[in-house]
Motif scaffolding. Structure first.
Motif, mmCIF file in Angstrom:
data_model
loop_
_atom_site.group_PDB
_atom_site.id
_atom_site.type_symbol
_atom_site.label_atom_id
_atom_site.label_comp_id
_atom_site.label_asym_id
_atom_site.label_seq_id
_atom_site.Cartn_x
_atom_site.Cartn_y
_atom_site.Cartn_z
ATOM 1 N N ALA A 108 30.324 47.184 27.449
ATOM 2 C CA ALA A 108 30.759 47.792 28.704
ATOM 3 C C ALA A 108 32.061 48.558 28.517
ATOM 4 C CB ALA A 108 30.924 46.716 29.772
ATOM 5 N N THR B 162 38.257 41.310 40.642
ATOM 6 C CA THR B 162 37.396 40.297 40.042
ATOM 7 C C THR B 162 38.186 39.070 39.611
ATOM 8 O OG1 THR B 162 37.616 41.451 37.910
ATOM 9 C CG2 THR B 162 35.676 41.946 39.254
ATOM 10 N N TYR C 32 39.534 45.090 37.922
ATOM 11 C CA TYR C 32 39.963 43.914 37.159
ATOM 12 C C TYR C 32 40.756 42.954 38.041
ATOM 13 C CZ TYR C 32 42.118 41.147 33.452
ATOM 14 O OH TYR C 32 42.534 40.108 32.656
ATOM 15 N N VAL D 145 36.503 43.889 32.892
ATOM 16 C CA VAL D 145 35.806 43.850 34.184
ATOM 17 C C VAL D 145 34.374 43.361 34.016
ATOM 18 C CG1 VAL D 145 34.952 45.260 36.087
ATOM 19 C CG2 VAL D 145 37.271 45.599 35.227
ATOM 20 N N PHE D 146 33.663 43.901 33.035
ATOM 21 C CA PHE D 146 32.243 43.595 32.864
ATOM 22 C C PHE D 146 31.979 42.537 31.801
ATOM 23 C CE2 PHE D 146 32.524 47.986 34.423
ATOM 24 C CZ PHE D 146 31.762 47.884 35.575
ATOM 25 N N ARG D 147 33.015 42.009 31.167
ATOM 26 C CA ARG D 147 32.929 40.867 30.264
ATOM 27 C C ARG D 147 32.022 41.132 29.069
ATOM 28 N NH1 ARG D 147 33.297 35.410 33.939
ATOM 29 N NH2 ARG D 147 34.901 36.175 35.372
ATOM 30 N N LEU E 69 39.263 51.012 37.113
ATOM 31 C CA LEU E 69 39.038 49.809 36.315
ATOM 32 C C LEU E 69 40.133 48.772 36.533
ATOM 33 C CD1 LEU E 69 37.813 51.332 32.927
ATOM 34 C CD2 LEU E 69 36.452 50.129 34.632
ATOM 35 N N GLY F 250 37.461 48.125 30.778
ATOM 36 C CA GLY F 250 36.014 48.060 30.956
ATOM 37 C C GLY F 250 35.441 46.748 30.468
#
Length: 708
Positions: free
Chosen positions: A620, A700, A697, A614-616, A693, A611
Motif C-alpha cells: 500500500a 485511524t 493516519y 494507514v493501510f498496514r 495520508l 501509505g
C-alpha cells in the motif's frame, strides 16, 4: 503480585467465551502454572491480562492495571508463541532494536544473549533458529526490561528434556529473586514438577486453584508401582479380585515387567501376590510422579519379608532445597487425573508416557548446567547492572521492585485503594467462592485499551530497525545500479536534458529509480512492523504514537536525501568517465533543480511511510508513491494549465510586513524557490497526498485506540 479479576473474553458467532469470569492471584516469588488441555482458554487468558484481546475484567500488576503502568515492558515480560521479528534479522540486531523500544542500553542485548546461552550464535538469522534457540531468544526478549512479572505461553512446548529443565531453572531464578512467573501448560506433570501453584482451567472457567502439594494429591492419584516377571498374570489376578470385591481398581501395564495399580495399596497388592504365588521384585507407593516412594517390598521370594522405607519428610515433598528438587519434581507422572476434585470425570486420564532412566539422568545434568548458569548470571548482575537494570542477585525483592529499570510501586494511597478493591473482588476465600461471588455481582467493567508507550527511544529504534535487515542495502545497491545504467543510456543520444540524465529518469517511467527506492524503504518502515510485529508481544498492534511517526518520517527523509545525493554524484561521475567532462555542463538554475530533486525523493519516502502506516502493508505504501505521478499529477497539471495564473512575487515582503519581523534577503530567495518547487504539478499532488495520508493516519490511530 498479579491479580486477575473477572477476565471474560468477547464471544464470537454465538459461541461461549473462551474465558469466562476467571479470577486468580499469582504472588511474587512463586511460579504459577495455568493448566488445561488445548482449548481451555489459557492463551486467551494471557492475552486478556495484556489487553491484547477484547473482553472484560481487569488485571492488576503490583496494584496497577496495565494501562496505568508508565513503562509496561519494564513491568511485564511476555513470550507468546514464536519470537516475532524479521527472519533475516540477526539475534543481536533483534535484541538491540528491542532495547531501544524498551528504553534500556544496547549493551543489555549482549548481556541477555549471555544469560540465555546464545553468545556464540549472536550473528545467526532468526529464521534459521531451531525450536530451542527460538525459545531462548524469546526469553531474552522478555527479560530485556528486567520486568517483575513474566507471562509465558507454552514456553517449553516441543523442547527436549534438557532444554525444558534449563528453561524452568531460569524461571525459578527469576521467581527466587522476588519476581512473579505465570506460564501455561497442558501437561499436569510439568505443573507438578515446576510450579508452586497450579490454576486449572476447564472450558474457559476456573476449575481449581491449588498449591502444588494439593494439586499433586487431588489431581494426580496415588498408585502402587509393582515390578514382577509375571506382570500379565498379576494384572489378571488383581483385576479378578477387584471385580469380585466390587472395588474400583485399575491396573495399567507400563511396559516390560512394571505395573501401576490405581485404587489400591501396597498391602492389598502384596497379599494378592502372596496368595497366588507371584514373585515380586519391587512394590512401592507412588504419589504424583514416579519415584516418590512410600513403602516398598524387597525381592527375595514370593511375598518375602516386607521392608518399610522411611516416608519422605514433608519439606521434601513440598519445598525445594537449593538447586535440586524432590523425586516428585524430578520424575514424570503417568497416572490418571482425579476428576471429582477438579470437575473432570473420574475415568479421564492425561495420556503421558513414563520417563526413562536415561531421560532422568539427562535432566539432572541439564539442571546442574542451568544452576551454574544461574550462579554466573547472579554474580555478573551483582557486579554490574546491565543497561541501568538493578543487580538481581544483590537486591532484595522490595528494593528490586523500586530500583532503576523497573516501575516504581504506586503511591501508598493508590496502592492501598487498589489492594482493597482487588481484595474485595477476589477475596481470601476459596476459588469456587470467589467465582460464585463474581458471578453474583455485576458484570466487570470493560477492560480499557492501554495507551501505546513504546518504543521509548523511537529514533534509535527506527535506525536499528532500518539497518538490521538486508533489504535496505539491497534496495540502495539496486537503485544505484539501475540509475547509473539509465543515465549512461539516456546521455548517449544527446537529446535528454542533463537533469533527467543525472536522475536516471526516462520519459516512460513515472518516477526515477531514486524516488521509487526511497518510497520502497519508507513503505518497509511500517510494512515490516505489521508483517513481523516485533512490538506486538508487549503492547498489541504497532504503536501509533507521534514520536514513532516522527522518527520514521525523519529517518525516511534522511535516507531519501542521502540516496538522492549519492545517485546524482554517482551518475555524474560515471557520465564524466564515459563521455568526458566537457559534455556535462552545469546548468545555471542548479539550486532550483536540486531543491526539486530532493523534494521529490523525500516526498516519495514520506508517502511510502504514511501509505503503509494507514493501510498496514508495504504494498500500500508503494501504491501511494506511484499514485502521485500516475493518478494525481496529470489531472492536476491539466487543471493548472487551464486556470488563470497569478504571480506571488513580493510575497516575502508582504510576510515581513504582516509578521513585523526582519530577515536577511537570502531568506527571500529560499522562500521563493520553495514556493516554485511546491507550485509544480507533481509538488502540489505530492503535498496533497501527504496531507491526506497524514490525516488518515491520525484518524485511524484514534479509532484503533477507542475501538475497545
Amino acid at each position: 503480585m498479579l491479580q486477575a479479576i473477572g477476565l471474560t473474553s468477547t464471544p464470537r458467532r454465538d459461541r461461549p467465551p473462551a474465558v469466562d469470569d476467571l479470577s486468580f492471584e499469582a504472588r511474587p516469588g512463586t511460579v504459577t502454572a495455568l493448566l488445561g488441555p488445548a482449548g481451555a482458554g489459557k492463551t486467551t487468558a494471557l492475552r486478556l491480562m495484556l489487553q491484547l484481546e477484547p473482553g472484560r475484567g481487569v488485571t492488576y500488576f503490583r496494584g496497577r492495571p496495565l494501562h496505568r503502568v508508565a513503562h509496561p515492558a519494564r513491568e511485564v515480560g511476555v513470550l507468546l508463541g514464536d519470537v516475532p521479528g524479521h527472519p533475516s534479522r540477526t539475534l543481536r540486531s533483534q535484541l538491540r532494536m528491542l532495547c531501544a523500544a524498551t528504553g534500556v542500553s544496547g549493551a543489555r542485548a549482549d548481556d541477555m544473549l549471555q544469560v540465555v546461552g546464545l553468545t556464540g550464535v549472536h550473528d545467526q538469522r532468526i529464521g534459521t533458529l531451531p525450536r530451542g534457540m527460538d525459545r531462548r531468544l524469546g526469553l531474552a526478549s522478555a527479560l530485556l526490561g528486567d520486568p517483575h512479572t513474566l507471562l509465558l505461553d507454552e514456553p517449553v512446548a516441543g523442547l527436549s528434556v534438557n532444554e525444558s529443565a534449563w528453561f524452568h531453572e531460569l524461571l525459578r531464578t527469576h521467581a527466587d529473586e522476588g519476581g512473579t512467573v505465570v506460564y501455561t501448560t497442558a501437561d499436569p506433570k510439568d505443573a507438578a514438577r515446576n510450579a508452586d501453584r497450579v490454576v486449572t482451567l476447564d472450558g474457559g472457567r476456573l476449575a481449581a486453584d491449588q498449591d502444588v502439594t494439593d494439586f499433586t494429591r487431588t489431581r494426580l492419584r496415588p498408585r502402587v508401582a509393582v515390578r514382577t516377571p509375571h506382570a500379565a498374570r498379576l494384572a489378571a489376578v488383581l483385576t479378578q479380585e477387584s471385580r469380585a470385591a466390587r472395588r474400583p481398581v485399575e491396573v495399567v501395564t507400563e511396559g516390560g515387567n512394571r505395573l501401576s495399580v490405581y485404587g489400591s495399596d501396597c498391602a492389598t497388592v502384596g497379599e494378592s501376590a502372596y496368595r497366588n504365588g507371584v514373585l515380586i521384585h519391587q512394590l512401592a507407593d507412588e504419589i504424583g510422579a514416579e519415584g516418590d516412594l512410600g513403602t516398598a517390598v524387597g525381592a527375595g521370594g514370593k511375598g518375602a519379608g516386607r521392608t518399610r522405607l522411611p516416608a519422605p519428610a514433608p519439606d521434601q515433598t513440598t519445598t525445594r532445597a537449593g538447586a535440586g528438587r524432590t523425586a516428585l519434581a524430578q520424575a514424570s507422572s503417568d497416572g490418571p487425573v482425579a476428576g471429582s476434585a477438579a470437575g473432570r470425570p473420574a475415568g479421564e486420564r492425561w495420556d503421558e508416557g513414563a520417563p526413562t532412566e536415561e531421560g532422568t539422568v539427562r535432566k539432572k545434568r541439564a539442571r546442574g548446567r542451568a544452576t551454574a548458569d544461574r550462579r554466573d548470571w547472579k554474580d555478573r548482575l551483582r557486579r554490574k547492572g546491565a543497561g541501568g537494570a538493578p543487580a538481581a542477585a544483590a537486591a532484595s525483592p522490595a528494593s528490586r521492585a523500586t530500583s532503576v529499570g523497573r516501575v516504581s510501586p504506586p503511591a501508598a494511597g493508590a496502592a492501598a485503594s487498589d489492594s482493597r478493591a482487588a481484595s474485595r473482588a477476589s477475596g481470601t476465600a476459596s476459588p469456587g467462592a470467589r467465582a460464585a461471588a463474581g458471578r453474583s455481582s455485576r458484570r466487570p467493567a470493560r477492560s480499557p485499551r492501554a495507551p501505546y508507550r513504546s518504543p521509548l527511544r523511537p529514533l534509535r529504534y527506527e535506525v536499528r530497525r532500518l539497518l538490521g535487515v538486508p533489504s535496505t542495502p539491497l534496495v540502495v545497491v539496486g537503485v544505484l545500479m539501475v540509475s547509473v545504467t539509465l543515465a549512461v543510456l539516456l546521455a548517449r543520444g544527446g537529446r535528454t536534458p542533463l537533469p533527467a540524465a543525472l536522475a536516471g529518469w526516462p520519459g516512460i517511467s513515472p518516477l526515477p529509480p531514486a524516488a521509487l527506492g526511497a518510497g520502497l524503504l519508507g513503505a518497509f518502515s511500517f510494512g515490516e512492523e505489521y508483517r513481523y510485529p516485533a512490538l506486538t508481544t508487549g503492547r498489541g498492534a504497532v504503536p501509533r504514537r507521534l514520536g514513532l511517526l516522527l522518527a520514521k518520517l525523519g529517518v525516511a527523509a534522511a535516507v531519501g536525501a542521502c540516496l538522492a545525493g549519492v545517485v546524482v554524484v554517482a551518475d555524474l561521475e560515471v557520465l564524466r568517465l564515459v563521455y568526458g567532462g566537457d559534455l556535462i555542463p552545469v546548468p545555471r538554475n542548479w539550486p532550483t533543480l536540486c531543491a526539486n530533486w530532493f523534494g521529490l525523493v523525500v516526498g516519495c519516502a514520506w508517502a511510502g511511510v504514511l501509505g503503509a502506516g494507514v493501510f498496514r502493508a508495504a504494498a500500500a505504501g508503494v501504491a501511494a508513491v506511484l499514485a502521485v505521478p500516475v493518478l494525481f499529477a496529470p489531472p492536476l497539471q491539466r487543471f493548472l494549465a487551464g486556470a488563470p495564473r497569478r504571480s506571488v512575487t513580493g510575497l516575502p515582503a508582504r510576510l515581513r510586513e504582516f509578521a513585523r519581523v526582519e530577515w536577511a534577503s537570502a531568506a527571500d530567495r529560499w522562500l521563493m524557490g520553495a514556493l516554485r518547487v511546491v507550485g509544480q504539478p507533481v509538488g502540489v499532488a505530492l503535498t496533497l497526498t501527504l496531507t491526506v495520508l497524514l490525516c488518515a493516519y491520525v484518524l485511524t490511530g484514534r479509532h484503533s485506540r477507542a475501538r475497545w
